[in-house]
Scaffold this motif. Structure first.
Motif, PDB file in Angstrom:
ATOM      1  N   ALA A  62       0.848  -1.194   0.000  1.00  0.00           N
ATOM      2  CA  ALA A  62       0.000   0.000   0.000  1.00  0.00           C
ATOM      3  C   ALA A  62       0.883   1.242   0.000  1.00  0.00           C
ATOM      4  O   ALA A  62       1.680   1.442   0.926  1.00  0.00           O
ATOM      5  CB  ALA A  62      -0.920   0.006   1.214  1.00  0.00           C
ATOM      6  N   SER A  83      -1.936  -0.952  -3.370  1.00  0.00           N
ATOM      7  CA  SER A  83      -3.059  -0.449  -2.600  1.00  0.00           C
ATOM      8  C   SER A  83      -2.691   0.959  -2.144  1.00  0.00           C
ATOM      9  O   SER A  83      -1.630   1.477  -2.491  1.00  0.00           O
ATOM     10  CB  SER A  83      -3.345  -1.364  -1.407  1.00  0.00           C
ATOM     11  N   ASP A  85      -2.758   3.839   1.198  1.00  0.00           N
ATOM     12  CA  ASP A  85      -2.948   4.178   2.614  1.00  0.00           C
ATOM     13  C   ASP A  85      -3.277   5.666   2.686  1.00  0.00           C
ATOM     14  O   ASP A  85      -2.522   6.500   2.199  1.00  0.00           O
ATOM     15  CB  ASP A  85      -1.642   3.829   3.345  1.00  0.00           C
ATOM     16  N   HIS A 106      -6.830   1.768   2.442  1.00  0.00           N
ATOM     17  CA  HIS A 106      -6.767   1.531   3.884  1.00  0.00           C
ATOM     18  C   HIS A 106      -6.761   2.896   4.574  1.00  0.00           C
ATOM     19  O   HIS A 106      -5.968   3.760   4.205  1.00  0.00           O
ATOM     20  CB  HIS A 106      -5.497   0.769   4.272  1.00  0.00           C
ATOM     21  N   HIS A 108      -6.010   5.118   7.732  1.00  0.00           N
ATOM     22  CA  HIS A 108      -5.263   5.254   8.982  1.00  0.00           C
ATOM     23  C   HIS A 108      -5.681   6.517   9.722  1.00  0.00           C
ATOM     24  O   HIS A 108      -6.490   7.307   9.239  1.00  0.00           O
ATOM     25  CB  HIS A 108      -3.759   5.360   8.686  1.00  0.00           C
ATOM     26  N   CYS A 127     -10.384  -1.280   4.168  1.00  0.00           N
ATOM     27  CA  CYS A 127      -9.971  -1.578   5.541  1.00  0.00           C
ATOM     28  C   CYS A 127      -9.779  -0.294   6.336  1.00  0.00           C
ATOM     29  O   CYS A 127      -9.290   0.709   5.803  1.00  0.00           O
ATOM     30  CB  CYS A 127      -8.658  -2.367   5.527  1.00  0.00           C
ATOM     31  N   VAL A 129      -7.750   1.032   9.722  1.00  0.00           N
ATOM     32  CA  VAL A 129      -6.730   0.714  10.715  1.00  0.00           C
ATOM     33  C   VAL A 129      -7.105   1.478  11.976  1.00  0.00           C
ATOM     34  O   VAL A 129      -6.949   2.697  12.049  1.00  0.00           O
ATOM     35  CB  VAL A 129      -5.320   1.092  10.224  1.00  0.00           C
ATOM     36  N   HIS A 205      -1.607  -4.145  12.950  1.00  0.00           N
ATOM     37  CA  HIS A 205      -0.705  -3.270  12.202  1.00  0.00           C
ATOM     38  C   HIS A 205       0.384  -2.778  13.140  1.00  0.00           C
ATOM     39  O   HIS A 205       0.121  -2.424  14.291  1.00  0.00           O
ATOM     40  CB  HIS A 205      -1.483  -2.083  11.642  1.00  0.00           C
ATOM     41  N   ASN A 244       0.212  -6.422   9.140  1.00  0.00           N
ATOM     42  CA  ASN A 244       0.738  -5.248   8.451  1.00  0.00           C
ATOM     43  C   ASN A 244       1.950  -4.740   9.225  1.00  0.00           C
ATOM     44  O   ASN A 244       1.829  -4.373  10.400  1.00  0.00           O
ATOM     45  CB  ASN A 244      -0.342  -4.155   8.373  1.00  0.00           C
ATOM     46  N   TRP A 288       1.103  -7.179   4.653  1.00  0.00           N
ATOM     47  CA  TRP A 288       0.918  -5.856   4.081  1.00  0.00           C
ATOM     48  C   TRP A 288       2.067  -4.953   4.542  1.00  0.00           C
ATOM     49  O   TRP A 288       2.545  -5.073   5.673  1.00  0.00           O
ATOM     50  CB  TRP A 288      -0.396  -5.228   4.546  1.00  0.00           C
ATOM     51  N   GLU A 290       3.614  -0.621   3.883  1.00  0.00           N
ATOM     52  CA  GLU A 290       3.154   0.713   3.490  1.00  0.00           C
ATOM     53  C   GLU A 290       4.321   1.648   3.161  1.00  0.00           C
ATOM     54  O   GLU A 290       4.572   2.619   3.872  1.00  0.00           O
ATOM     55  CB  GLU A 290       2.318   1.321   4.620  1.00  0.00           C
TER      56      GLU A 290
END
Length: 443
Positions: A62, A83, A85, A106, A108, A127, A129, A205, A244, A288, A290
């Motif tokens: 991501a 992906s 973030d 995702h 965050h 998703c 987080v 994560h 993650n 995963w 990032e």
């Protein structure tokens, strides 16, 4: 001078990036100007994808859009199979406007607002987080109101902190992010999330730091996350399908920086996951990561025009450029280091030590202290290297200075992806109340 990606020096002695002469880019787009080497961005993205494919594990890479978020970058991330973030409604909106697939987003952040959560729920992102107990309850309630069940990862602090060449394994409880493992908050969060009706708990994560040049910290983090996962399995009968391990992979800014190849980081992470989970007969989870800086950082160059100079005998010589902390606040914030070159005389020998100052009304607005350059002159172009991450994304209008434009360059072509702000843009959200207009007229 260390040249990154497609950067080169042409027969005229000019710096080129993506086959484009930066002196021509300056004429066409003006300065300051952010220049992004598209081929290098795509190369970095592919290095991650190919390294994970070689591991044989399921994965998602991501792109951490906080490093540099514009619609064109989101489009490249999508094309390269990444992906995304995001950490705000602005980053989420940018991704959606660019047509990025919502299921690969995702979300965050340690303080997602109800409006941001609702926006993400309506978009049906892939998703969330979750960072704290308040968010856990709020997300569950808002998802329930919409009749949705959402995928979540719980951000935990495993007790590892890593930066550059060092890592420490300790409590690290004093962080605004995540559920702490040591004090039991992370275990309680897993238990509560698993019981909430509108959540599908995917896993946990962990993010251990930034600008990391070694693999040790990632290996220790993988071990600690595995230990936590095993405890959760043994005591709660919950098995995580996703782990993650965040980002933080370093890049070369200046001489002495020694980042590892992407494949080395990825192999260390995937080997550690295989070893720690496999030894406990735990199904190997999907991994995963990032990366942000390591995808765009060294692909960016900021081009300035040199203006005035000030020579203080026995102290230092300043040269000033037409940008500064408004387009790159990192030196003022973190004492970050950069290298630069006089772009229109890139082949000339570097022979004079100067300090590159910005034009903001702040003594701390210095982009590079003690920078050795080919003797700079008024009107020269100065290229500051490796400004692709956390420069445009942290830019401001301090002193009401306009934010620069952004161009992507590739195969001799340049594309404007962000327009330079106009003076009307700077005052575009201002409102002058009628009573003040009247008072002004009287005066």
């Amino acid at each position: 001078m260390y040249l990154h990606g497609t950067s080169a020096i042409n027969g005229q002695g000019h710096l080129t990036i993506g086959g484009c002469d930066v002196t021509e880019l300056a004429k066409q787009y003006g300065t300051p100007l952010y220049i992004v080497d598209e081929a290098l961005v795509r190369q970095r993205a592919r290095e991650y994808v190919e390294a994970f494919k070689a591991s044989g594990l399921k994965f998602q890479v991501a792109y951490a859009s906080k490093a540099f978020s514009v619609m064109a970058m989101c489009a490249i991330a999508e094309q390269e199979g990444l992906s995304l973030d995001v950490v705000s409604d602005g980053e989420l909106y940018t991704a959606l406007k660019a047509g990025f697939p919502a299921q690969r987003i995702h979300f965050h952040g340690n303080n997602k607002t109800p409006d941001e959560i609702l926006m993400a729920l309506d978009a049906q992102i892939g998703c969330f987080v979750v960072d704290n107990f308040d968010e856990l309850a709020l997300l569950n309630a808002l998802a329930g109101d919409k009749g949705l069940k959402v995928n979540v990862l719980l951000r935990i602090t495993p007790g590892v902190e890593a930066h550059t060449h060092e890592y420490i394994s300790t409590g690290q409880q004093d962080s605004k992010f995540g559920f702490d493992v040591e004090n039991g908050a992370a275990f309680r969060a897993v238990r509560e999330a698993n019981e909430l009706p509108n959540m599908e708990l995917l896993g946990v994560h962990s993010h251990i730091g930034s600008q990391i040049f070694e693999v040790d910290g990632f290996e220790v983090a993988a071990s600690k996350v595995a230990q936590f996962s095993l405890r959760v399995r043994d005591e709660l009968n919950i098995t995580f399908p996703v782990i993650n391990l965040g980002g933080g992979f370093g890049i070369r800014y200046v001489e002495g920086d020694t980042p590892l190849p992407v494949a080395t980081y990825v192999k260390a992470i995937t080997d550690a996951i295989k070893d720690n989970f496999g030894a406990a007969s735990y199904p190997i989870p999907e991994i995963w990561v990032e990366p942000g800086r390591s995808i765009v950082g060294d692909a960016g160059t900021t081009l300035y025009t040199i203006g005035t100079s000030k020579d203080i005998p026995g102290v230092r010589k300043y040269i000033s450029v037409d940008g500064g902390m408004t387009d790159n606040p990192r030196p003022a914030l973190y004492e970050s280091k950069y290298e630069a070159v006089v772009a229109n005389r890139a082949a000339a020998a570097a022979e004079e030590t100067v300090t590159v100052a910005g034009k903001c009304c702040e003594s701390g607005d210095k982009l590079i202290v003690d920078c050795v350059l080919a003797k700079p002159q008024t009107g020269d172009l100065l290229a500051v290297l490796c400004t692709g991450a956390y420069n445009y994304s942290m830019a401001s209008n301090y002193n009401r200075i306009r934010r620069p434009s952004v161009v992507f360059v590739k195969d001799g072509l340049s594309d404007l992806v962000v327009k330079r702000e106009s003076l009307d843009d700077v005052v575009g959200n201002d409102i002058l109340p009628a009573r003040m207009k009247k008072a002004s007229a009287v005066q």
